[in-house]
Design an enzyme around this catalytic site. Sequence first.
Site, short mmCIF file in Angstrom:
data_model
loop_
_atom_site.label_atom_id
_atom_site.label_comp_id
_atom_site.label_asym_id
_atom_site.label_seq_id
_atom_site.Cartn_x
_atom_site.Cartn_y
_atom_site.Cartn_z
N LYS A 194 0.83 -1.22 0.00
CA LYS A 194 0.00 0.00 0.00
C LYS A 194 0.86 1.26 0.00
O LYS A 194 0.43 2.30 -0.51
CB LYS A 194 -0.97 -0.01 1.19
N ASP A 247 -6.11 -0.05 4.95
CA ASP A 247 -4.85 0.68 4.99
C ASP A 247 -4.59 1.40 3.67
O ASP A 247 -4.10 2.54 3.65
CB ASP A 247 -3.71 -0.29 5.30
N THR A 251 -4.08 5.49 3.27
CA THR A 251 -2.82 5.99 2.74
C THR A 251 -3.02 6.81 1.46
O THR A 251 -2.37 7.84 1.26
CB THR A 251 -1.86 4.82 2.46
#
Length: 336
Positions: A194, A247, A251
Amino acid sequence: MSAPVRAAVMGTGSWGTAFAMVLADAGCEVTLWARRPEVAEVVNSTRTNPDYLPGVELPDNLRATSDAAEALRDADFTVLTIPSQTLRANLAEWAPLLAPHTVVVSLMKGIELGSAMRMSEVVEDVAKIPAERVAVVTGPNLAREVAARMPAAAVVACTDESVARRLQAACHTPYFRPYTNTDVAGCELGGAVKNVIGLAVGIADGMGLGDNAKGSLITRGLAETTRLGMALGADPLTFSGLAGLGDLVATCSSPLSRNHTFGTNLGKGMTLEETIAVTKQTAEGVKSCESVLDLARRHGIDMPITETVVDIVHEGKPPVVALKELMSRSAKPERH
């Protein structure tokens, strides 16, 4: 009455300090290790970490030291929160000091350059401890929001579910909700890749490419992550959870994300050197994009977004050229 859980947090960056606060709020006795003695002194005298989390008051059951042996002594959980590419060298120094029963917890989201090992694998290799004593905490956990005690959820992963449950109890607070998982490989890959996709989305934002591009990069980036994870034996469902999609969304959408901000500066036309100069903290994806691509190639997995990020960040390819090449790839079924 049972003794409180003891936790050592090795590293005083923003996420390490925030997670140390979470552990303390959950009732643990926490020792925060600082490389520089003056940082430990400031934390102890002011109850704050002004370098990384200015204005955040730290709990009384959290103290700091620059003595690694003191921090690690009798720790039930040893939490590692340092740049991923420095883990091997640091842990080699700390390994002889680890308590014999301690569970080593990785907060790091990276893949080691050269070996292409996940952080838990590096821990097992260097500290010579079994997988059931290595755990991972990951998910959509932007440090500044956690430090402000804003609601967040996370995944605590360990191959031994009973260990994961112990760690879950040690960091469960009214604002921080951890879930358990035994798919360590999947959780770690979600966190590492990610950061690379966060760079790609940041570059797109810096170029002014719009929300359609952002949505496409997030979705196809998740597909890349899942392909790699399945090749490594991960559960594909992990990537639709907090360690994967959760996540990734945080992000790619938050200005608090170091990787997204780093990518935005590149997309606006700054050079790699200029971007590094204005970035005060580690953007893990900058180095991990190379090791993620290395890992993918070792397993024969196609990761075009990751490859594009490597071309821009490390090969100096202009973002507009890289975009044209990415968009002109041959058309495929979505489930390819």
